[in-house]
Design a protein around this motif. Sequence first.
Motif, PDB file in Angstrom:
ATOM      1  N   HIS A 162       2.789   3.696 -17.805  1.00  0.00           N
ATOM      2  CA  HIS A 162       2.058   3.885 -16.550  1.00  0.00           C
ATOM      3  C   HIS A 162       2.802   3.271 -15.361  1.00  0.00           C
ATOM      4  CE1 HIS A 162      -1.948   4.597 -18.855  1.00  0.00           C
ATOM      5  NE2 HIS A 162      -1.242   5.702 -18.718  1.00  0.00           N
ATOM      6  N   ASP A 163       3.468   2.156 -15.591  1.00  0.00           N
ATOM      7  CA  ASP A 163       4.253   1.578 -14.492  1.00  0.00           C
ATOM      8  C   ASP A 163       5.391   2.515 -14.086  1.00  0.00           C
ATOM      9  OD1 ASP A 163       3.300  -0.820 -13.363  1.00  0.00           O
ATOM     10  OD2 ASP A 163       3.737  -1.908 -15.212  1.00  0.00           O
ATOM     11  N   ASN A 164       5.998   3.166 -15.052  1.00  0.00           N
ATOM     12  CA  ASN A 164       7.065   4.110 -14.732  1.00  0.00           C
ATOM     13  C   ASN A 164       6.522   5.382 -14.080  1.00  0.00           C
ATOM     14  OD1 ASN A 164       8.798   2.265 -15.801  1.00  0.00           O
ATOM     15  ND2 ASN A 164       9.347   3.447 -17.618  1.00  0.00           N
ATOM     16  N   GLU A 165       5.352   5.822 -14.546  1.00  0.00           N
ATOM     17  CA  GLU A 165       4.681   6.954 -13.888  1.00  0.00           C
ATOM     18  C   GLU A 165       4.466   6.653 -12.401  1.00  0.00           C
ATOM     19  OE1 GLU A 165       1.114   9.008 -15.196  1.00  0.00           O
ATOM     20  OE2 GLU A 165       1.390   8.066 -17.151  1.00  0.00           O
ATOM     21  N   LEU A 166       3.914   5.485 -12.152  1.00  0.00           N
ATOM     22  CA  LEU A 166       3.644   5.100 -10.761  1.00  0.00           C
ATOM     23  C   LEU A 166       4.925   5.100  -9.943  1.00  0.00           C
ATOM     24  CD1 LEU A 166       1.127   2.147 -11.269  1.00  0.00           C
ATOM     25  CD2 LEU A 166       0.654   4.263 -10.035  1.00  0.00           C
ATOM     26  N   ALA A 167       5.969   4.483 -10.485  1.00  0.00           N
ATOM     27  CA  ALA A 167       7.216   4.340  -9.727  1.00  0.00           C
ATOM     28  C   ALA A 167       7.825   5.696  -9.389  1.00  0.00           C
ATOM     29  CB  ALA A 167       8.207   3.494 -10.526  1.00  0.00           C
ATOM     30  N   GLN A 168       7.959   6.569 -10.377  1.00  0.00           N
ATOM     31  CA  GLN A 168       8.633   7.839 -10.120  1.00  0.00           C
ATOM     32  C   GLN A 168       7.774   8.766  -9.240  1.00  0.00           C
ATOM     33  OE1 GLN A 168       9.322   8.697 -14.211  1.00  0.00           O
ATOM     34  NE2 GLN A 168       7.280   9.530 -14.588  1.00  0.00           N
ATOM     35  N   SER A 169       6.440   8.669  -9.384  1.00  0.00           N
ATOM     36  CA  SER A 169       5.565   9.491  -8.535  1.00  0.00           C
ATOM     37  C   SER A 169       5.592   8.997  -7.096  1.00  0.00           C
ATOM     38  CB  SER A 169       4.131   9.468  -9.073  1.00  0.00           C
ATOM     39  OG  SER A 169       4.093   9.940 -10.401  1.00  0.00           O
ATOM     40  N   GLU A 170       5.534   7.685  -6.931  1.00  0.00           N
ATOM     41  CA  GLU A 170       5.557   7.130  -5.584  1.00  0.00           C
ATOM     42  C   GLU A 170       6.934   7.302  -4.951  1.00  0.00           C
ATOM     43  OE1 GLU A 170       3.909   3.264  -6.335  1.00  0.00           O
ATOM     44  OE2 GLU A 170       1.869   4.064  -6.516  1.00  0.00           O
TER      45      GLU A 170
END
Length: 837
Positions: A381-389
């Motif tokens: 989820h942290d990687n999801e957030l980073a790449q989406s943001e």
Amino acid sequence: MSTATSTKSPSAGGIAVYNSLKPGAAVPFVTKEDGSVSWYSCGPTVYDLSHMGHARNYVSTDVIRRILMHYFDLKVNFVMNITDVDDKIIIKARRKRLYDLEREKPYSAEERHALATAAFLAYANSNLPLLFEGSDAKLDETNYVARRDAAYGGVLAGGALATTLGDKPGDAEAKTKMHVANMDAAARGLQTGSIFDDAEEILLPYLDSLYKETIDTSDQTMFTDLTKQMEQLFTDDMDALNVLPPDTITRVTEYVPQIVTFIEGIIAKGFAYEANSSVYFDIDAFEKAGNTYARLRPESKNDKALQEEGEGSLSKSLAGKRRPGDFALWKKSKPGEPYWPSPWGDGRPGWHIECSVMASDKLGEQMDIHSGGIDLAFPHHDNELAQSEAFFHRPEVGEHSWVRYFFHMGHLSIAGSKMSKSLKNFQTIQDALATGYTSRSMRIVFMLSRWNDGLEISPDMRKQASSFENTLDNFFTNVKARLAEAGVASSIQKLTLAEAEDKAAVNNNGSGLAGEFEQAKADLDAALRSSFDTPGALQVILRLVRNANVSMSDANADLATIEAVARWVTKIVGVFGLDPNAQPPYESSLGWGPANPTANSAGGGGVVDPKVAVQPYSGVFAKVKGDVAALGLTTETALNTLLAELRPDVEFVALEKEASAAGGQYDIEQLALPFLRAVSQLRDELRRTAVNADNKDKKGAILGLSDRIRDYDLVELGVQLDDQPDRPSLIKFVPVAKLVAAREEKAAAVAEKARLKEEAARAREKAEEEKWAKAKVPPTELFRSNTADFSAWDAEGLPTKLADGSDVPKTQAKRLKKEWDRQKKLHDSYIEKFGSA
């Protein structure tokens, strides 16, 4: 005052939720003005059967979703993904293909044994290295058990590995036990020759290491066949658990072109780079642009083990990363892996990018809720957030917020380690539902813990859930029976919850049960606003039901308020998904249906042929009527008058016509009541007749028929009769299985009581025999046979000398005289009873 307005959906304002993006106390849940809520839930990776850990996640998610929709009246758009391309899927599908191919080869027994031996040693070397310590002899199936016990006996007995911090076993120990179990089976296979049956788990990785690059992955059916099968089984499991289907399902394999475009967008903004035909996210560039990485788990940012786990087991050989923490957005496919075309070469999506693309496609650049298991917080989820943001980053705006609220469901653990497919320490949902759980009981167990807390199911928790379910079962049954007895329940004029509350409000002043009801509604509302506190909500319901039960025990019970309470409780358990038969808004029924409904389940409402449906009830009435007449009680005026006047069929026809005119929605229980009341009336009259029966045989025949009607005829219909002094018996609808179990338990108790009585009688008889056998002995002979202790006796048989020739001491002589006197008295009673010895 009228309480009807209280049934309207409460305002969504004032809700506080636990948000993983803002750890600590619950924060206000602010919704859009139109009441819409966008929600993305991380769905399953479909490579194996779903287990109880998945059930904990998806059921808890479902409960929150239902509360938002059906209690707070919010419009939830719920999107869930299916991960159908992933390292675990690739490995399992490829290994299965290789294993099937290997089984077809014409091996001799010696060649199969050699293959399994090589796999045996390779598996042990990779997973159980302690087997090779302390001995120079080659490990094989003959010495394996002894070396296993020496190396891992402590772990198998429940202890911790030497490498575990502290002394409490956890995931590492669970994994060790899994590997030992695989080796145990392989050792048996090597000894018996059943290589491909018992040694599969060690052969799979070994064959993969030998032949994985030889598999032609241009034909992706080996992967899609597996994922389609497992997705369907997952869907079946969710249906069985009464989990609402998503509004939208997305699948990774249907989004590969969009994933490529999304990655290109991240590269264009300078937050990713290509290396060796793979693409990596540039965490350093992301942070230098003013963004925050690892917002959910900053403490795990440099956790190498979690980083490697997030990259997947097939990504270990990927090269070209600038920094260890950078993660793959696109992975170059190696031989033996599926692939899709891209600007960087044939490859496949990274794990994290999948959710970013699918969620953004369906919900835009910001969603209200993102949810998943707590184990996904970092790195997924942290990687999801980073790449989406990163994709939505605009320098002039500042840091982008892709998710407003992150909900993480707590782990379900077993003996200290999380339930996991990879650890093979799980119980599948199918097995759980086949061996004691229902969808309702499982949901109650999960609701006894807060959704974001870890949970280890204990026997006490199962017992607590069972107690809650039984309490509500009995409450609904008793309320419906009381209402039917009072003639206020009708299949035609069903009250809504609002109408029931209005009816209850007419004569109450806010005290007693009515006051407790109002307090319960306020308390439940407070619990649900406190981050969906289901344990607190269940306690509120339990307290109210217990108060209503006390009120119902009063002869002058306020049935209007009791009915309103029962309809409100029905609505709330419907909102929670505890009634798989119910449909929103849950306000026109009373009680819940079967915990695990089937296609043949009756009950509730429905379009049926009423004449056919009531045949079992009318049939029992006809049978009972005939059997009562056959008793020949011609002098019993009241009974014979009742036999002549009972016409339940007339009442049934009237109810049927009324229901037909109202749209043909029939409640079979209500339509059956005329026949059941008639049977109950006959039985009650039989019981009164038995009291005045003029001979024992007649009384026995009457009571025998009365008991048969109650314990067999009606039990087979799912009907329980509760005898009431000076009142008609109370008619209750109860599941047949429950009544049969109660009947068998009662019969077993009666049999046990009879057995104990017979045993006690035999014991008394034996004691009596022993008593008179002892009494038969004259006091003069009582001590003469004891030559081991005495050597001389006087004329009355009292000892005078001990065995060594010395005189009997005075204190002992006194004791012996008392015993002699008791025997004389006992012998005299024997003579008196039997005449002589």
